[in-house]
Scaffold this motif. Structure first.
Motif, mmCIF file in Angstrom:
data_model
loop_
_atom_site.group_PDB
_atom_site.id
_atom_site.type_symbol
_atom_site.label_atom_id
_atom_site.label_comp_id
_atom_site.label_asym_id
_atom_site.label_seq_id
_atom_site.Cartn_x
_atom_site.Cartn_y
_atom_site.Cartn_z
ATOM 1 N N THR A 32 55.312 45.523 38.256
ATOM 2 C CA THR A 32 53.986 45.988 38.650
ATOM 3 C C THR A 32 53.211 44.792 39.183
ATOM 4 N N GLU A 33 53.295 44.585 40.489
ATOM 5 C CA GLU A 33 52.666 43.388 41.062
ATOM 6 C C GLU A 33 51.148 43.427 40.940
ATOM 7 N N GLU A 34 50.596 44.653 41.011
ATOM 8 C CA GLU A 34 49.138 44.769 40.910
ATOM 9 C C GLU A 34 48.625 44.318 39.546
ATOM 10 N N ARG A 35 49.471 44.374 38.526
ATOM 11 C CA ARG A 35 49.064 44.013 37.173
ATOM 12 C C ARG A 35 49.595 42.626 36.771
ATOM 13 N N THR A 36 50.040 41.837 37.753
ATOM 14 C CA THR A 36 50.598 40.508 37.500
ATOM 15 C C THR A 36 49.566 39.448 37.873
ATOM 16 N N TYR A 37 49.319 38.503 36.974
ATOM 17 C CA TYR A 37 48.225 37.544 37.156
ATOM 18 C C TYR A 37 48.696 36.099 37.049
ATOM 19 N N ILE A 38 48.110 35.260 37.904
ATOM 20 C CA ILE A 38 48.279 33.816 37.788
ATOM 21 C C ILE A 38 46.913 33.259 37.410
ATOM 22 N N ALA A 39 46.777 32.858 36.140
ATOM 23 C CA ALA A 39 45.470 32.439 35.629
ATOM 24 C C ALA A 39 45.359 30.917 35.676
ATOM 25 N N THR A 40 45.077 30.409 36.857
ATOM 26 C CA THR A 40 44.818 28.978 37.037
ATOM 27 C C THR A 40 43.326 28.743 36.819
ATOM 28 N N ALA A 41 42.941 27.465 36.688
ATOM 29 C CA ALA A 41 41.528 27.163 36.403
ATOM 30 C C ALA A 41 40.624 27.715 37.507
ATOM 31 N N THR A 42 41.027 27.547 38.746
ATOM 32 C CA THR A 42 40.223 28.083 39.849
ATOM 33 C C THR A 42 41.046 29.102 40.629
ATOM 34 N N GLU A 43 40.357 30.012 41.309
ATOM 35 C CA GLU A 43 41.022 31.054 42.086
ATOM 36 C C GLU A 43 41.834 30.436 43.222
ATOM 37 N N ASP A 44 41.309 29.348 43.781
ATOM 38 C CA ASP A 44 41.971 28.688 44.897
ATOM 39 C C ASP A 44 43.356 28.154 44.512
ATOM 40 N N GLU A 45 43.505 27.739 43.271
ATOM 41 C CA GLU A 45 44.818 27.233 42.837
ATOM 42 C C GLU A 45 45.861 28.340 42.781
ATOM 43 N N ALA A 46 45.427 29.569 42.539
ATOM 44 C CA ALA A 46 46.364 30.700 42.528
ATOM 45 C C ALA A 46 46.661 31.143 43.957
ATOM 46 N N GLY A 47 45.668 31.010 44.824
ATOM 47 C CA GLY A 47 45.874 31.298 46.238
ATOM 48 C C GLY A 47 45.755 32.766 46.587
ATOM 49 N N PRO A 48 45.776 33.044 47.900
ATOM 50 C CA PRO A 48 45.475 34.404 48.373
ATOM 51 C C PRO A 48 46.576 35.426 48.088
ATOM 52 N N THR A 49 47.768 34.987 47.708
ATOM 53 C CA THR A 49 48.854 35.952 47.496
ATOM 54 C C THR A 49 48.991 36.369 46.030
ATOM 55 N N ASN A 50 48.185 35.775 45.148
ATOM 56 C CA ASN A 50 48.279 36.117 43.724
ATOM 57 C C ASN A 50 47.014 36.802 43.224
ATOM 58 N N ASN A 51 47.142 37.626 42.175
ATOM 59 C CA ASN A 51 45.967 38.135 41.471
ATOM 60 C C ASN A 51 45.499 37.049 40.524
ATOM 61 N N TRP A 52 44.213 36.835 40.506
ATOM 62 C CA TRP A 52 43.654 35.784 39.663
ATOM 63 C C TRP A 52 42.575 36.313 38.736
#
Ligand code: GTP
Ligand code: SPV
Ligand code: MN
Length: 600
Positions: free
Chosen positions: A72-92
């Motif tokens: 479930t890609e919509e429910r998959t998260y990359i929780a980096t300190a800032t949104e920019d570190e996760a980037g535009p292809t990840n949910n943050w």
């Protein structure tokens, strides 16, 4: 309770804290042994979660909840300190916020269940490229699957010792049981409560609510790709969504190939390929993930971090993938396949005529002509790598195998030729960064939609994809002349009537032969604006009955179709803003110039 001594205080502390939060009825430390496996399977069969298959020794069929059938890609998260570190292809989501949300869900989530602690190694224990993880789960199905897919057990605890580091992976199906409440066959949480979360700064994984595949077997996509890719960037190695294979030519020369295709686009099949050209041999090292480090000789060394295959069942047959079929005779966990009346599994595309009657993956009567497929399109088999007759004798070599060739690709019914050789490393990275594919059933969502899927890593990159592109460029700089040659393939071209133009499967060996001979400077090629393509006489097509019109189409460079791709490529790159490496921007500019200059 554990049957072994755990000296690692960090591990003990984490298990204690987790038990306090999740409140299971019991805690079980897994030893990875056969007895443990058999006992858990027996318990699941008795409870109605799994069915023992009369036709295949020690093999079982599980059917998931209809809401829990794929990643479930919509429910998959990359929780980096800032949104920019996760980037535009990840949910943050900010790490603190995500933790708060999930802690509320985890609170008491294992009531009525057993909490299993699974110490596992990704890669051969002791390999300089391997890593240790510990998964906590309340799913016995996950425990049995992890037994197959990773190296589980007391050896890992020994290797971890008192001070060793491990990657904590917390998983719950998210379905606590009230006192006396009867369990369902496949417990899970509704979609809006499912979370597959990654905290790369802490090397931490938290998954909740799903029991399926990469959502739940946390060694796989969560650890071996999302967390490992972020570690690899920091530490100067590579974690890729790639099969690994060895190709040996008739003179006995070995080539090692690592190939990245998106989910359900042919990695397992290529990894187990049986060549249709005489004298060539292929052996499997891995079928989904590759971890690579530069070795003492300056070459890129690859290991398969997994120890089993979690393969797509539909379409697998003796004709398409005889090595997979031979691996599936016994000791297999099947999920979401159909059950035949004589106690075997069946799926669309298997050998022979379909059964006259079967029970479909949702437990309903099925017969040929039924509206829906008998097996779910993302039905899977889980089986030990050692059961594959094509497994390479060096597949567990701790130092890995030296990679000669990288292949990227995807599913494109049009435009993209059968095979393209990159002009150089940067152009090869450009091919990877712009890879595109039509979506498949391996992901929850619409099937057949074209999307850019750089390096087949869109759902698996644990940090900003633009920085990942830069990492590829940096690795090329470090490898220099020892860098693998890069190719791009497309097995999935279709005629206007919707028929495959290329026979694929074993005949893909003809394309691999061309690649190996390109490394030797032997096979011919012609230069086009998109890279080098084989001429019509450059592929070995002996013994293949094949309309010459198909070959023309497969090897055609279609200038207008490529010009029409440019605006989409620009949009794709634009999402990365200033973070996009200059060298890739330059590649796009050069492609545009070559296309403009081209006189076809
Ligand atoms: P994941 O496990 O999801 O990462 O998938 P994968 O990349 O390992 O894909 P897999 O090899 O399981 O192939 C998925 C589907 O593609 C199956 O239905 C195969 O039959 C089909 N397939 C694989 N190779 C070829 C090929 O060369 N030609 C055609 N036409 N289909 C192929
Ligand atoms: C994929 O989707 O790429 C898979 C299956 O290999 S899963 O483990 O579910 O991610
Ligand atoms: Mn995969």
């Amino acid at each position: 309770m554990s049957s072994y001594e755990v000296k690692n205080l960090k591990l003990k502390e984490w298990v204690r804290e987790t038990a306090e939060m999740c409140k299971p009825d019991r805690v079980h430390w897994c030893d990875g042994g056969k007895q443990e496996y058999d006992q858990l399977i027996a318990q699941m069969v008795a409870g109605g979660a799994g069915v023992a298959l009369k036709k295949r020794p020690n093999s079982y069929l599980f059917s998931s909840d209809p809401s829990d059938v794929a990643r479930t890609e919509e429910r998959t998260y990359i929780a980096t300190a800032t949104e920019d570190e996760a980037g535009p292809t990840n949910n943050w989501v900010a790490p603190d916020e995500l933790k708060r949300t999930m802690e509320a869900l985890y609170d008491g989530c294992m009531k009525g269940r057993t909490m299993y602690v699974i110490p596992f190694s990704m890669g051969p224990i002791g390999s300089p490229i391997a890593k240790i993880g510990v998964e906590i789960t309340d799913s016995p199905y996950v425990v049995c699957s992890m037994h197959v897919m990773t190296r589980v057990g007391t050896k890992v605890i020994e290797a971890l010792g008192a001070e060793g580091k491990f990657i904590p992976c917390l998983h719950s199906v998210g379905a606590p049981l009230a006192n006396g409440q009867k369990d369902v066959a496949w417990p899970c949480a509704p979609m809006d409560k499912k979370y597959v979360s990654h905290f790369p700064a802490e090397n931490l994984i938290w998954s909740f609510g799903s029991g399926y595949g990469g959502n739940a077997l946390l060694g796989k996509k969560c650890l071996a790709l999302r967390i490992a890719s972020a570690m690899a960037k920091r530490e100067g190695w590579m974690a890729e969504h790639m099969l690994i294979m060895r190709v040996t030519n008739p003179a006995g020369k070995q080539y090692h190939i690592a190939a990245a295709f998106p989910s359900a686009c042919g990695k397992t099949n290529l990894a187990m390929l049986v060549p249709t050209i005489p004298g060539w041999k292929c052996e499997t090292i891995g079928e989904d993930i590759s971890w690579m480090k530069i070795g003492p000789d300056g070459r890129l060394r690859a290991i398969n971090p997994e120890s089993g295959f979690f393969g797509v069942a539909p379409g697998t047959s003796t004709r398409s993938n005889p090595m997979a079929m031979a691996s599936l005779k016994e000791n297999v966990i099947f999920t979401n396949c159909a059950l035949t009346d004589d106690g075997d599994v069946w799926w669309e595309g298997m050998d022979g005529a379909p059964p006259a009657h079967a029970i479909d993956w949702q437990g309903r009567d099925w017969s040929p002509g039924s509206k829906e497929p008998a097996a779910h399109p993302n039905a899977r088999f889980t089986v030990a790598a050692t059961q594959c007759p094509a497994i390479c004798s060096d597949w567990e070599k701790p130092e890995g195998v030296p990679i000669d060739i990288f292949i990227f690709g995807g599913r494109r019914s049009g435009v993209v030729p059968l095979v393209t050789e990159s002009l150089d490393w940067d152009h090869g990275v450009f091919l990877g960064a712009t890879a595109a594919s039509e979506t498949t059933a391996a992901i929850v969502g619409e099937v057949g939609v074209l999307r850019r899927d750089p390096f087949a890593m869109t759902p698996f990159c644990g940090y900003n994809m633009a920085d990942y592109f830069q990492h590829w460029l940096d690795m090329g700089d470090r490898l220099g002349k020892k860098a693998p040659r890069i190719f791009y393939v497309n097995w999935f071209r279709k005629s206007p009537e919707g028929k495959w133009l290329w026979p694929g499967f074993g005949d893909n060996s003809r394309v691999l032969k061309w690649m190996c001979e390109r490394l030797e400077g032997k096979a011919g090629r012609r230069q086009t604006p998109i890279g080098y393509l084989p001429g019509e006489n450059d592929l070995d097509l002996r013994g293949l009955e094949f309309p010459s019109q198909n070959l023309k189409e497969l090897l055609k460079f279609d200038s207008d179709a490529w010009k029409a791709e440019i605006s989409d490529l620009e949009r794709h790159f634009a999402q990365f803003g200033r973070r996009l490496p200059q060298r890739l921007k330059k590649q796009l500019g050069e492609l545009v110039t070559r296309l403009e200059k081209f006189q076809g």
